[in-house]
Write a protein that holds these residues in place. Sequence first.
Motif, mmCIF file in Angstrom:
data_model
loop_
_atom_site.group_PDB
_atom_site.id
_atom_site.type_symbol
_atom_site.label_atom_id
_atom_site.label_comp_id
_atom_site.label_asym_id
_atom_site.label_seq_id
_atom_site.Cartn_x
_atom_site.Cartn_y
_atom_site.Cartn_z
ATOM 1 N N ARG A 1 0.752 -1.202 0.133
ATOM 2 C CA ARG A 1 -0.003 -0.035 0.123
ATOM 3 C C ARG A 1 0.994 1.377 -0.116
ATOM 4 N NH1 ARG A 1 0.581 2.016 5.087
ATOM 5 N NH2 ARG A 1 0.963 0.615 6.760
ATOM 6 N N LEU A 2 2.113 1.301 0.320
ATOM 7 C CA LEU A 2 3.063 2.350 0.752
ATOM 8 C C LEU A 2 3.015 2.914 -0.699
ATOM 9 C CD1 LEU A 2 5.558 1.717 3.640
ATOM 10 C CD2 LEU A 2 3.545 3.467 3.397
ATOM 11 N N LYS A 3 3.303 2.147 -1.505
ATOM 12 C CA LYS A 3 3.771 2.720 -2.938
ATOM 13 C C LYS A 3 2.884 3.725 -3.419
ATOM 14 C CE LYS A 3 5.676 1.127 -7.154
ATOM 15 N NZ LYS A 3 5.718 0.323 -8.384
ATOM 16 N N GLY A 4 1.557 3.302 -3.375
ATOM 17 C CA GLY A 4 0.556 4.473 -3.884
ATOM 18 C C GLY A 4 0.407 5.597 -2.859
ATOM 19 N N GLU A 5 0.549 5.387 -1.708
ATOM 20 C CA GLU A 5 0.587 6.429 -0.447
ATOM 21 C C GLU A 5 1.637 7.134 -0.711
ATOM 22 O OE1 GLU A 5 -1.816 3.254 2.559
ATOM 23 O OE2 GLU A 5 0.107 4.335 3.285
ATOM 24 N N MET A 6 2.752 6.739 -0.959
ATOM 25 C CA MET A 6 4.132 7.860 -1.184
ATOM 26 C C MET A 6 3.671 8.763 -2.397
ATOM 27 S SD MET A 6 5.930 7.589 1.463
ATOM 28 C CE MET A 6 4.510 6.748 2.695
ATOM 29 N N GLU A 7 3.168 8.179 -3.483
ATOM 30 C CA GLU A 7 2.956 8.904 -4.592
ATOM 31 C C GLU A 7 2.301 10.074 -4.521
ATOM 32 O OE1 GLU A 7 4.427 8.885 -7.570
ATOM 33 O OE2 GLU A 7 5.689 7.334 -6.812
ATOM 34 N N LEU A 8 1.121 9.637 -3.622
ATOM 35 C CA LEU A 8 0.084 10.595 -3.294
ATOM 36 C C LEU A 8 0.669 11.776 -2.361
ATOM 37 C CD1 LEU A 8 -3.283 9.138 -2.357
ATOM 38 C CD2 LEU A 8 -3.040 11.101 -4.143
ATOM 39 N N LEU A 9 1.357 11.332 -1.399
ATOM 40 C CA LEU A 9 2.032 12.250 -0.414
ATOM 41 C C LEU A 9 3.142 13.383 -1.167
ATOM 42 C CD1 LEU A 9 3.552 10.468 2.792
ATOM 43 C CD2 LEU A 9 1.856 12.383 2.580
ATOM 44 N N LYS A 10 3.954 12.580 -2.223
ATOM 45 C CA LYS A 10 4.737 13.661 -2.976
ATOM 46 C C LYS A 10 3.881 14.994 -3.575
ATOM 47 C CE LYS A 10 6.700 10.256 -5.529
ATOM 48 N NZ LYS A 10 7.756 9.720 -6.594
ATOM 49 N N ASP A 11 2.652 14.206 -4.125
ATOM 50 C CA ASP A 11 1.998 15.457 -4.824
ATOM 51 C C ASP A 11 1.386 16.314 -3.617
ATOM 52 O OD1 ASP A 11 0.297 16.649 -6.733
ATOM 53 O OD2 ASP A 11 -1.534 15.672 -5.762
ATOM 54 N N TYR A 12 1.016 15.911 -2.360
ATOM 55 C CA TYR A 12 0.501 16.932 -1.507
ATOM 56 C C TYR A 12 1.496 17.552 -0.902
ATOM 57 C CZ TYR A 12 -4.224 15.183 -1.272
ATOM 58 O OH TYR A 12 -5.627 14.825 -1.663
ATOM 59 N N ILE A 13 2.599 17.161 -0.648
ATOM 60 C CA ILE A 13 3.589 17.843 -0.091
ATOM 61 C C ILE A 13 4.169 18.987 -1.047
ATOM 62 C CG2 ILE A 13 6.281 17.794 0.530
ATOM 63 C CD1 ILE A 13 5.611 15.063 1.623
ATOM 64 N N LEU A 14 4.368 18.616 -2.279
ATOM 65 C CA LEU A 14 4.776 19.611 -3.327
ATOM 66 C C LEU A 14 3.785 20.756 -3.652
ATOM 67 C CD1 LEU A 14 6.662 17.276 -5.907
ATOM 68 C CD2 LEU A 14 7.681 18.906 -4.272
ATOM 69 N N THR A 15 2.478 20.405 -3.507
ATOM 70 C CA THR A 15 1.396 21.590 -3.977
ATOM 71 C C THR A 15 1.125 22.230 -2.539
ATOM 72 O OG1 THR A 15 -0.417 19.800 -3.783
ATOM 73 C CG2 THR A 15 0.821 20.327 -6.086
ATOM 74 N N GLU B 1 11.181 12.646 -3.875
ATOM 75 C CA GLU B 1 11.607 11.192 -3.615
ATOM 76 C C GLU B 1 12.410 10.574 -2.532
ATOM 77 O OE1 GLU B 1 10.865 6.928 -6.177
ATOM 78 O OE2 GLU B 1 10.364 8.921 -6.970
ATOM 79 N N GLU B 2 13.606 11.203 -2.821
ATOM 80 C CA GLU B 2 14.813 10.723 -1.963
ATOM 81 C C GLU B 2 14.452 11.127 -0.462
ATOM 82 O OE1 GLU B 2 19.436 11.507 -1.432
ATOM 83 O OE2 GLU B 2 18.533 12.262 -2.970
ATOM 84 N N ILE B 3 13.921 12.244 -0.255
ATOM 85 C CA ILE B 3 13.530 12.614 0.951
ATOM 86 C C ILE B 3 12.415 11.643 1.900
ATOM 87 C CG2 ILE B 3 12.148 14.462 2.606
ATOM 88 C CD1 ILE B 3 13.770 16.347 0.654
ATOM 89 N N LEU B 4 11.501 11.304 0.936
ATOM 90 C CA LEU B 4 10.576 10.191 1.417
ATOM 91 C C LEU B 4 11.107 9.035 1.816
ATOM 92 C CD1 LEU B 4 7.131 10.929 -0.444
ATOM 93 C CD2 LEU B 4 7.455 11.121 2.045
ATOM 94 N N GLN B 5 12.106 8.453 0.974
ATOM 95 C CA GLN B 5 12.864 7.432 1.006
ATOM 96 C C GLN B 5 13.700 7.306 2.317
ATOM 97 O OE1 GLN B 5 14.924 6.328 -2.297
ATOM 98 N NE2 GLN B 5 13.232 5.452 -3.621
ATOM 99 N N GLN B 6 14.296 8.432 2.601
ATOM 100 C CA GLN B 6 15.057 8.572 3.894
ATOM 101 C C GLN B 6 14.221 8.595 5.108
ATOM 102 O OE1 GLN B 6 18.641 9.161 4.177
ATOM 103 N NE2 GLN B 6 19.067 8.560 2.123
#
Length: 267
Positions: free
Chosen positions: A182-196, A229-234
């Motif tokens: 589930r994290l794969k999709g959730e992290m993609e969503l998070l990226k968008d929410y953090i950037l916007t 992406e790198e930040i989320l992975q860290q």
Amino acid sequence: MKIDRNAFEKLFDFIKLFPHYFLGSNADLPIVGGSILSHDHFQGGNYTFAMAKAPIIEHFTVKGYEDVTAGIVKWPLSVIRLQSKEVKPLIDLAEHILNAWRSYTDEDAFIFAETDGTPHNTITPIARKRGDLYELDLTLRNNITTEEHPLGVYHPHAKLHHIKKENIGLIEVMGLAVLPARLKGEMELLKDYILTGKDIRSNEQITKHADWVDEFLPNYTSITEENVEEILQQEVGKVFCEVLEDAGVYKCNEKGLEAFHRFIGVL
């Protein structure tokens, strides 16, 4: 799945045939036993995990087993590493440690061998060959639960469940995170929410990550499409480190080491 002398012998039967592989096994109790307890379940391969690279922080000798080198590994979980040129003395000491741990209680360290007849102590073992030495890592595990930690005291605690709620099995013990799909999709969503700058709490799928994001965002001066992406992975990696610390029966601090020494004392 049963951890006993026979399991240690099987590990080294394999290592003698395939000395370039490691071989390990999940523990044999629920919560700390990975996913399969209904039969022998070994996992191995030609791969060097972070745990294998971790050094010994201090050596000790067990009386009657002087020909086996023993030490505490610098690792978030509680690991005793044994080394010997011969397999038999290694297995003899491993069996001695396993039997001592199975029956060991230290109330001050919140370690109970059993409650109401239910056993709690077991071991996750990993065998390998290092040069001309046979090596066995014994990871001490305990599956006790409490009202505060109904899924396990030495299990990922509730505040980490948004990333990892599942059992810590062999592969994770050695330092490789097995994370839910589930994290794969959730992290993609998070990226968008953090950037916007959108409100993470407004989305049902990712609202569970909001407190975590609030915690780490101030540590970064600039978050861009290039580095998000790198930040989320860290940050996921840091959570996994905490997961391993939760699973350690003896914490990597002065009090934890003192308690670890008490167990070594009974050997």
